[in-house]
Scaffold this active site. Structure first.
Site, short mmCIF file in Angstrom:
data_model
loop_
_atom_site.label_atom_id
_atom_site.label_comp_id
_atom_site.label_asym_id
_atom_site.label_seq_id
_atom_site.Cartn_x
_atom_site.Cartn_y
_atom_site.Cartn_z
N ASP A 144 -67.07 -71.55 125.73
CA ASP A 144 -67.35 -72.99 125.53
C ASP A 144 -66.23 -73.85 126.10
OD1 ASP A 144 -66.26 -71.57 123.12
OD2 ASP A 144 -65.76 -73.60 122.52
N ASN A 145 -65.13 -73.25 126.49
CA ASN A 145 -64.04 -74.00 127.10
C ASN A 145 -63.97 -73.77 128.61
OD1 ASN A 145 -63.33 -75.02 124.61
ND2 ASN A 145 -61.77 -73.47 124.22
N ASP A 156 -60.55 -78.52 128.08
CA ASP A 156 -60.24 -78.34 126.67
C ASP A 156 -58.85 -77.74 126.44
OD1 ASP A 156 -62.49 -79.50 125.77
OD2 ASP A 156 -63.30 -77.75 124.75
N GLY A 206 -71.14 -77.15 120.22
CA GLY A 206 -71.46 -78.54 120.55
C GLY A 206 -70.26 -79.44 120.32
N ARG A 239 -66.42 -83.21 117.78
CA ARG A 239 -65.51 -84.34 117.57
C ARG A 239 -65.32 -85.16 118.84
NH1 ARG A 239 -59.49 -81.95 117.62
NH2 ARG A 239 -59.87 -80.11 118.89
P1 AMP Z 1 -62.11 -76.06 120.43
O1 AMP Z 1 -61.45 -74.92 119.74
O2 AMP Z 1 -61.33 -77.36 120.33
O3 AMP Z 1 -62.52 -75.77 121.81
O4 AMP Z 1 -63.44 -76.36 119.59
C1 AMP Z 1 -64.41 -75.41 119.31
C2 AMP Z 1 -65.54 -76.08 118.58
O5 AMP Z 1 -65.09 -76.64 117.34
C3 AMP Z 1 -66.20 -77.22 119.33
O6 AMP Z 1 -67.55 -77.23 118.98
C4 AMP Z 1 -65.49 -78.42 118.78
O7 AMP Z 1 -66.25 -79.59 118.90
C5 AMP Z 1 -65.34 -78.02 117.32
N1 AMP Z 1 -64.21 -78.69 116.68
C6 AMP Z 1 -62.89 -78.47 116.89
N2 AMP Z 1 -62.15 -79.25 116.10
C7 AMP Z 1 -63.01 -80.00 115.36
C8 AMP Z 1 -62.85 -81.01 114.38
N3 AMP Z 1 -61.65 -81.41 113.96
N4 AMP Z 1 -63.97 -81.55 113.86
C9 AMP Z 1 -65.19 -81.15 114.26
N5 AMP Z 1 -65.40 -80.22 115.18
C10 AMP Z 1 -64.33 -79.64 115.74
MG MG Z 2 -63.57 -76.57 123.16
#
Ligand code: AMP
Ligand code: MG
Length: 501
Positions: free
Chosen positions: A265-266, A275, A103, A106
């Site tokens: 998820d990306n 993303d 989800g 951020r």
């Molecule tokens: P990502 O690796 O950026 O695609 O993120 C994977 C998951 O981790 C997603 O659910 C993001 O919303 C969550 N996420 C990544 N960085 C943060 C952060 N600094 N704070 C909260 N959630 C995060």
């Molecule tokens: Mg992501």
């Protein structure tokens, strides 16, 4: 105020911030699909950069960026009239392992704006603070990663690759801890939809098949309306997703770009690049190029992207399978594979300046990639320079030859290329024009982004500005910008990008 009373630019009505026309379709879905939550504002926000092209997409008057309220709206200090902020629920396969709940941890979808063209754009605020989905994260994004996403979205768009776009970056003095202490920033990201493969997966694995159907119907209604009346609409949706994803990844491969974290998820349901994290353009051609310093096994290495795309299509097919006959779902990876292979072949053919398809073309291409690899030749520079190849003037081909340490390898390939060009009666001058339109001179090399970030850290945004202007027209010569086409200088040879963002 009526639409036609708004200021006109290029015959289009340009809105004030308060006049953006919201139509929050996702927020009207059941509340199990998201959490309704407002952004957590920065105390002392400032505008880092504004993208007039992003403003044009949502028909926002560019002068709005000069108002003090602009920054306040885009960092959550003020609420845009008509917006309805939510954090979207999704799950996903991360590095091959299913994670039942991710989800927007951020990012917050402020709302969806309708334009006079009938388009709909998500206004997505990345770095907007904690949500129910934040898990152990702090809900923030750092200036560094925000700039990288901002620049690369516009750079891929300039290259003709489907991608999310951006409106602006808001900076702050809020400390955010990553490997070191950095500062928080927010990115206003624009896309027709932020639905991901993982948005379907969450309902599939929870066995919430009614929600799964609702989501599929939602996506069809808003993004694949031509399928709405089709009795096989879910199968058609799946195959279109497979097709778009295949074409997208073909484009990444052809420009030498690696996403870095192709978790489900990306993966955008619309086939957009989504993303941006530890992505990278290759400098010297290296099939095993891994842009993400933390991807120790190289799951998302450049050469694996086509296979990972296949894997991800299997995952979305699985998630959609309750809506169709299983045999139909099983065919989706094949649809992907065909779309990928044919588009990749087409793109590489164009990069080589070949109009016709002859037997042996694939061999010629593979052999070229093999010698580019073994000679560590810069991928972008080589293809750009290949446009100057002369069939009957070996002297003119010296600059190309100079790129290879093993000259005989080049000579061997060049002779075959020459014969191949002769076989379709290629005209050097004509071919060059076409090749310049598909072989960029400028790409967002890691060191270029790094330099813009270093400057931005001391509030000098001139380099960011320059790069954005440059990368909007990557196929143009822009002779005064020649230095930006250069491979990484010595100091930047070993720059690494981590997945912390
Ligand atoms: P990502 O690796 O950026 O695609 O993120 C994977 C998951 O981790 C997603 O659910 C993001 O919303 C969550 N996420 C990544 N960085 C943060 C952060 N600094 N704070 C909260 N959630 C995060
Ligand atoms: Mg992501």
């Amino acid at each position: 105020m009526l639409r036609n009373q708004l200021p006109q630019v290029n015959n289009r009505a340009m809105a004030k911030l308060e006049q953006l026309m919201f139509d929050n379709t996702y927020a009207r879905l059941p509340d199990t699909f998201y959490e309704r939550i407002a952004p957590t504002p920065f105390e002392r926000p400032h505008l880092v950069h504004f993208n007039p092209e992003g403003a044009a997409l949502i028909e926002l008057d560019v002068d709005e960026a000069k108002r003090p309220e602009f920054v306040e709206y885009w960092c959550g200090k003020r609420c845009l009239p008509g917006s309805d902020p939510i954090a979207m629920l999704y799950a996903g396969h991360q590095f091959g392992i299913y994670v039942p709940q991710l989800g927007d941890g951020r990012a917050i979808l402020l709302g969806e704006v309708r334009t006079s063209r009938g388009e709909k754009w998500d206004l997505h605020l990345k770095g907007a603070g904690l949500t129910r989905f934040s898990r152990d994260g702090d809900g923030r994004a750092v200036l560094r990663s925000t700039i990288r996403e901002y620049l690369c979205g516009e750079a891929l768009h300039g290259l003709g690759i489907p991608t999310t776009r951006s409106l602006c970056i808001i900076g702050s003095d809020e400390p955010v801890i990553r490997e070191t202490v950095e500062t928080g920033a927010m990115l206003v990201r624009l896309a027709p939809s932020h639905v991901r493969f993982g948005t379907f997966e969450v309902f599939y694995y929870r066995r919430q098949y009614e929600h799964l159907r609702l989501l599929a119907d939602y996506v069809i209604t808003h993004h694949f309306p031509h399928l709405a009346r089709d009795p096989d609409r879910y199968v058609c949706l799946l195959y279109e997703v497979a097709e778009r994803t295949g074409r997208l990844i073909a484009k990444w491969q052809a420009v030498g770009w690696a996403h870095g974290v192709m978790n489900t998820d990306n993966m955008s349901i619309l086939g957009l690049t989504l993303d941006y994290g530890p992505f990278g353009f290759m400098d010297a051609f290296q099939p095993s190029f891994i842009p993400n310093h933390s991807d120790h096994h190289g799951r998302y290495a450049f050469q694996n992207q086509p296979d990972i795309g296949y894997w991800n299509i299997r995952a979305i097919a699985q998630a959609l399978s309750p809506l169709m006959n299983p045999a139909e779902a099983h065919q989706a990876p094949e649809v992907y594979e065909t779309a990928f292979s044919s588009h990749y072949a087409e793109l590489m053919q164009a990069k080589l300046g070949l109009r016709e398809v002859h037997e042996g073309d694939e061999r010629l291409r593979r052999d070229l990639l093999a010698i580019l690899h073994s000679n560590k030749v810069d991928y972008t520079l080589f293809f750009r320079a290949l446009a100057d190849f002369r069939q009957d003037d070996p002297q003119a081909n010296e600059p190309l030859r100079a790129m290879f340490s093993d000259k005989s390898a080049f000579d061997w390939w060049a002779e075959r290329y020459r014969a191949r060009l002769k076989a379709e009666r290629s005209v050097d001058t004509e071919r060059k024009i076409g090749m310049h339109q598909c072989n960029p001179k400028y790409v967002l090399r890691t060191y270029l982004a790094h330099q813009a970030i270093q400057r931005a850290r001391v509030q000098d945004y001139s380099e960011l500005d320059r790069l954005l202007q440059l990368l909007r027209h990557p196929f143009d010569e822009q002779p005064e910008m020649d230095a930006y086409a250069a491979p990484p200088p010595e100091w930047a040879q070993h720059l690494v990008v981590s997945c912390s963002s």
